[in-house]
Design an enzyme around this catalytic site. Structure first.
Site, PDB file in Angstrom:
ATOM      1  N   SER A 163       0.809  -1.220   0.000  1.00  0.00           N
ATOM      2  CA  SER A 163       0.000   0.000   0.000  1.00  0.00           C
ATOM      3  C   SER A 163       0.835   1.260   0.000  1.00  0.00           C
ATOM      4  O   SER A 163       1.885   1.314   0.642  1.00  0.00           O
ATOM      5  CB  SER A 163      -0.871   0.039   1.247  1.00  0.00           C
ATOM      6  OG  SER A 163      -2.023  -0.674   1.001  1.00  0.00           O
ATOM      7  N   GLY A 164       0.325   2.262  -0.669  1.00  0.00           N
ATOM      8  CA  GLY A 164       1.013   3.546  -0.729  1.00  0.00           C
ATOM      9  C   GLY A 164       2.088   3.558  -1.792  1.00  0.00           C
ATOM     10  O   GLY A 164       2.558   4.610  -2.209  1.00  0.00           O
TER      11      GLY A 164
HETATM   12  N1  ARG Z   1      -4.408  -2.202   1.697  1.00  0.00           N
HETATM   13  C1  ARG Z   1      -3.243  -2.948   1.448  1.00  0.00           C
HETATM   14  C2  ARG Z   1      -2.075  -2.409   2.264  1.00  0.00           C
HETATM   15  O1  ARG Z   1      -2.306  -1.693   3.213  1.00  0.00           O
HETATM   16  C3  ARG Z   1      -2.926  -3.069   0.009  1.00  0.00           C
HETATM   17  C4  ARG Z   1      -3.954  -3.850  -0.667  1.00  0.00           C
HETATM   18  C5  ARG Z   1      -3.749  -4.005  -2.102  1.00  0.00           C
HETATM   19  N2  ARG Z   1      -4.467  -5.174  -2.429  1.00  0.00           N
HETATM   20  C6  ARG Z   1      -4.563  -5.692  -3.620  1.00  0.00           C
HETATM   21  N3  ARG Z   1      -5.201  -6.798  -3.771  1.00  0.00           N
HETATM   22  N4  ARG Z   1      -3.997  -5.109  -4.649  1.00  0.00           N
HETATM   23  O2  ARG Z   1      -0.936  -2.767   2.083  1.00  0.00           O
END
Ligand code: ARG
Length: 433
Positions: free
Chosen positions: A383-384
């Site tokens: 994420s990010g």
């Molecule tokens: N929310 C997740 C994080 O905090 C990233 C999720 C991305 N998921 C995906 N299936 N592309 O790291």
């Protein structure tokens, strides 16, 4: 080699004698031709890489509605509906600003009359560069006889939008045309590499950073200037300001184990700004900015990424890349030591919002990338981090890893914050904070 954020030297052909900014070039920066050629060779020889390997127990889930299933399997219509009327480019040979007006088939240089630096900033931003670094009028007599098709001139009337500012002219009154340099971004240095691995090598994604919170890798991020990093709002919004000192930004690394060594001491954070429209339930506007206390020392392994061009959406099917230290198994609980990379194509919002995928959950500020069949995706810990696409020979930050149902599941591609929707917000924050 260390370069200042605002005074980056030009990546251009070092032997172009008539180059207006020639004298200010710094030795040691790869020539543009070399970089481009290198990138091309690189991409064609790089094998498909998985950020996430599906566990063997994972098999495509059955879908009730066959009509929707078949829609999900339809390949993307890659015809672009491009609404732009004016196109801009900066010639790599001589830094001249060139414009293509919708109906005219040729790229024309721009007369110097009525030009000013705020126009330069607008043109740079239109092209996905954060700011103008240099501009000047160049005598037509100094650039040779190449430009005979006419010129673009800035209109005398006050115009509300940049695209209405330009008109065709046979000649320039001043006898000068505009040469321009924008903030440099989105390029990689020529560095040694491993072919066929899933692990990234140092310098391949030089804008990728690891954001540590309380001594743990928490999220990814992307460098956009010498002092600012883009990340996801959901990475930072739970944390209160007094804990800003718990964040450390690590740049110029591929292995997390090298993060704590003296060489890569990490950068302290001065400010965290998350988008005020961020909705934690729907994941809408999942974007945040981090300002460092001291600027990055740009090098071959620490470099900024460009932003997307204004008013231009990449069509479904465009090949882009993700990178991160997130989980490599959907049910995993530990992040890899070495940065992973994977190619993922853009999935059109129409397809992604269909009932076989996210059924209307994708807002105008999100975009999808990945595969109908799953198997390659970002996951927790990514994420990010960046979703980047190469266009016009530079890499651009098209998306920020935001959410997804599970990881790498069929019909549940990764969902990314659409950076193009936040350009105005990014400029405003960087200027005022
Ligand atoms: N929310 C997740 C994080 O905090 C990233 C999720 C991305 N998921 C995906 N299936 N592309 O790291």
């Amino acid at each position: 080699m260390s370069l200042d954020g605002d005074t980056l030297s030009v990546i251009e052909n070092p032997v172009a004698v008539s180059h207006p900014f020639h004298s200010e070039k710094t030795a040691g920066v790869a020539g543009a031709k070399g970089v481009q050629g290198w990138l091309k060779g690189f991409q064609s020889t790089t094998q498909v890489k998985l950020l996430l390997r599906p566990s063997s127990s994972q098999s495509p889930v059955g879908l009730g509605d066959t009509k929707e299933t078949s829609f999900c399997n339809v390949t993307e219509d890659i015809s672009v509906s491009d609404s732009r009327k004016v196109f801009y480019r900066i010639s790599p040979e001589n830094s001249l600003l060139e414009i293509q007006l919708g109906k005219l088939p040729t790229w024309l240089p721009v007369c110097y009359e009525r030009w000013n630096s705020s126009l330069g900033t607008l043109v740079c931003r239109q092209l996905g560069y954060l700011r103008l670094t240099k501009h000047k009028g160049v005598n037509l007599t100094d650039i040779g006889p190449n430009y005979t098709d006419g010129f673009i001139q800035i209109t005398s009337e006050q115009k509300s939008s940049l695209e209405n500012m330009w008109q065709f002219r046979r000649s320039c009154i001043t006898g000068k045309v505009i040469a321009l340099q924008c903030f440099e971004c989105g390029t990689r240095a020529k560095l040694p590499r491993i072919i066929g691995g899933v692990e990234a090598t140092l310098g391949r994604w030089p804008w990728q950073v690891s954001l540590y919170y309380s001594n743990r890798h928490t999220c990814g991020g992307s460098i956009i200037t010498s002092q600012w990093v883009v990340t996801a709002a959901h990475c930072v919004h739970n944390y209160r300001l007094p804990q800003i000192s718990s964040w450390v930004v690590y740049a110029g690394i591929v292995t997390r184990s090298s993060a704590k060594t003296a060489q890569h001491a990490g950068y302290a954070v001065e400010k965290i700004i998350y988008n005020k429209n961020y909705n934690h339930r729907t994941h809408d506007s999942d974007i945040a900015l981090m300002k460092l206390r001291t600027p990055f020392n740009f090098s071959d392994t620490i470099r900024p990424i460009c932003l997307p061009q204004h008013d231009y959406d990449l069509p479904g099917g465009t090949q882009c890349w993700i990178s991160g230290w997130g989980y490599t198994q959907p049910d995993g609980v530990h992040s890899p030591d070495t940065l992973k990379e994977a190619p993922v194509p853009i999935i059109s919002t129409k397809k992604c919002n269909s009932s076989c995928m996210y059924n209307g959950e994708i807002t105008a500020r999100m975009l999808c990338a990945g595969y109908t069949e799953g198997k390659v995706d970002a996951c927790q810990g990514d994420s990010g981090g960046p979703l980047v696409c190469q266009d016009d020979n530079v890499w651009r930050l098209v998306g920020v890893v935001s959410w997804g149902t599970g990881c790498a599941e069929p019909n549940h591609p990764g969902v990314y914050t659409k950076v193009a929707k936040f350009l105005g917000w990014i400029y405003e924050m960087i200027e005022n904070y």
